[in-house]
Design a protein around this motif. Structure first.
Motif, PDB file in Angstrom:
ATOM      1  N   ASN A  22     -24.821   8.113   5.279  1.00 16.56           N
ATOM      2  CA  ASN A  22     -24.416   9.188   4.360  1.00 16.56           C
ATOM      3  C   ASN A  22     -23.786   8.626   3.089  1.00 16.56           C
ATOM      4  N   ARG A  33     -18.931  13.543  14.543  1.00 17.46           N
ATOM      5  CA  ARG A  33     -19.005  13.279  13.108  1.00 17.46           C
ATOM      6  C   ARG A  33     -18.463  14.459  12.306  1.00 17.46           C
ATOM      7  N   CYS A  34     -18.831  15.661  12.714  1.00 17.01           N
ATOM      8  CA  CYS A  34     -18.366  16.862  12.002  1.00 17.01           C
ATOM      9  C   CYS A  34     -16.845  16.977  12.077  1.00 17.01           C
ATOM     10  N   CYS A  50     -11.210  14.137   7.604  1.00 21.45           N
ATOM     11  CA  CYS A  50     -11.190  13.404   6.332  1.00 21.45           C
ATOM     12  C   CYS A  50     -10.832  14.340   5.185  1.00 21.45           C
ATOM     13  N   LYS A  51     -11.498  15.490   5.148  1.00 22.26           N
ATOM     14  CA  LYS A  51     -11.227  16.470   4.083  1.00 22.26           C
ATOM     15  C   LYS A  51      -9.791  16.961   4.145  1.00 22.26           C
ATOM     16  N   ASP A 109     -23.010  11.182   0.238  1.00 23.16           N
ATOM     17  CA  ASP A 109     -21.762  11.939   0.355  1.00 23.16           C
ATOM     18  C   ASP A 109     -20.548  11.054   0.103  1.00 23.16           C
ATOM     19  N   ASN A 129     -13.848  11.434   1.536  1.00 18.54           N
ATOM     20  CA  ASN A 129     -13.883  12.877   1.774  1.00 18.54           C
ATOM     21  C   ASN A 129     -14.689  13.235   3.006  1.00 18.54           C
ATOM     22  N   VAL A 130     -15.544  12.318   3.442  1.00 16.20           N
ATOM     23  CA  VAL A 130     -16.363  12.520   4.640  1.00 16.20           C
ATOM     24  C   VAL A 130     -16.255  11.270   5.500  1.00 16.20           C
ATOM     25  N   TRP A 131     -16.568  11.433   6.774  1.00 19.31           N
ATOM     26  CA  TRP A 131     -16.530  10.300   7.689  1.00 19.31           C
ATOM     27  C   TRP A 131     -17.755   9.413   7.471  1.00 19.31           C
ATOM     28  N   SER A 183     -15.239  14.312   9.887  1.00 15.83           N
ATOM     29  CA  SER A 183     -15.384  14.655   8.470  1.00 15.83           C
ATOM     30  C   SER A 183     -14.417  15.764   8.067  1.00 15.83           C
ATOM     31  N   CYS A 237     -20.840   7.507   8.329  1.00 12.33           N
ATOM     32  CA  CYS A 237     -21.748   7.528   9.486  1.00 12.33           C
ATOM     33  C   CYS A 237     -22.662   6.307   9.434  1.00 12.33           C
TER      34      CYS A 237
END
Length: 257
Positions: A133, A233-234, A240-241, A136, A210-212, A237, A214
């Motif tokens: 990712n 993962r979700c 993270c946010k 992102d 801002n996102v994990w 993330s 992957c």
């Protein structure tokens, strides 16, 4: 091609193809052909499928890496690729652990790479694994100069991926390898965290992704996947946010994942 040039997302990939010269210190993936295949596949994917327009790969075992074919592939995609052959420091790495070797490779790449001489913001990545990712991850490229995944409760941070300002790195992390000694509990993740703690006091601009991140790949030390399933993962993330992996939040002490 013009769009890729404007992005200027820069990736610094670290690697050790022949771990045998270091007595396979800290590695369970030791077959040279297998490791070479992992590095080559990863580099090819970074050139073809990532947001990075400049890819620099540094390797410290002295393996005769065929860089020319990747330079040609990069040219086809309107990107730049550079291979940096780094000194091995065999005795030091065996004595102090793979953390020493990893930190030394980063230092050597920054000082030897031609492509990185005119760059400042750089993403450091472990070369055997592919960041799926990257689009992102790179969306926040202009937000903070330095971005890490930090666990304040554990007093360490990820070093398989982080974003840094080269000027900041050369100021605060110069010769960081001298502090890495796994036999005394000073692995690279802990040493980097300690430096961040001190540098923040001097005004270091540091945040979190801002996102994990992957990854597609297996950890060499544990043979475990670098990234879990979709639900994990979700969740990561989301955290993270929410800033849970940002330095100084202390929120990570409540995390069990």
């Amino acid at each position: 091609k013009e769009k890729r040039t404007e992005m200027k997302n820069v990736a610094l990939l670290t690697g050790t193809i022949n771990t045998e010269i270091f007595n396979n210190t800290g590695n369970k993936i030791c077959d040279i052909k297998e490791r070479l295949n992992q590095y080559e596949n990863s580099i090819y994917r970074y050139i073809r499928d990532s947001e990075f327009s400049t890819i620099v790969f540094g390797e410290n075992s002295g393996y005769p890496f065929e860089a020319r074919k990747f330079e040609c592939v990069a040219n086809t995609y309107g990107k730049s690729f550079e291979f940096v052959s780094c000194p091995s420091y065999v005795e030091e790495t065996i004595r102090c652990g793979k953390s020493y070797g990893e930190a030394r490779v980063i230092d050597d790449i920054l000082k030897r790479s031609e492509l990185l001489q005119t760059e400042d913001i750089i993403y450091k990545l472990t070369g055997r694994i592919f960041l799926e990712n990257s689009k992102d991850i790179c969306k926040t490229a202009n937000k903070r100069k330095n971005e890490f995944i930090i666990y304040d409760n554990k007093k360490w941070c990820f070093t398989n991926i982080f974003k840094f300002s080269k000027n900041n790195y050369l100021k605060y992390w110069d010769k960081v390898y001298e502090q890495c000694d796994e036999k005394n509990g000073n692995d690279i993740e802990r040493v980097f965290y300690q430096i961040i703690c001190e540098a923040v006091k001097e005004g270091l601009d540091v945040g979190s992704f801002n996102v994990w991140p992957c990854f597609d790949g297996i950890q060499g030390a544990t043979l475990e996947p670098y990234t879990g399933g979709k639900m994990e993962r979700c969740l990561r993330s989301f955290l993270c946010k929410a800033g849970c992996f940002t330095y100084g939040t202390k929120a990570s002490k409540f995390l069990k994942i």
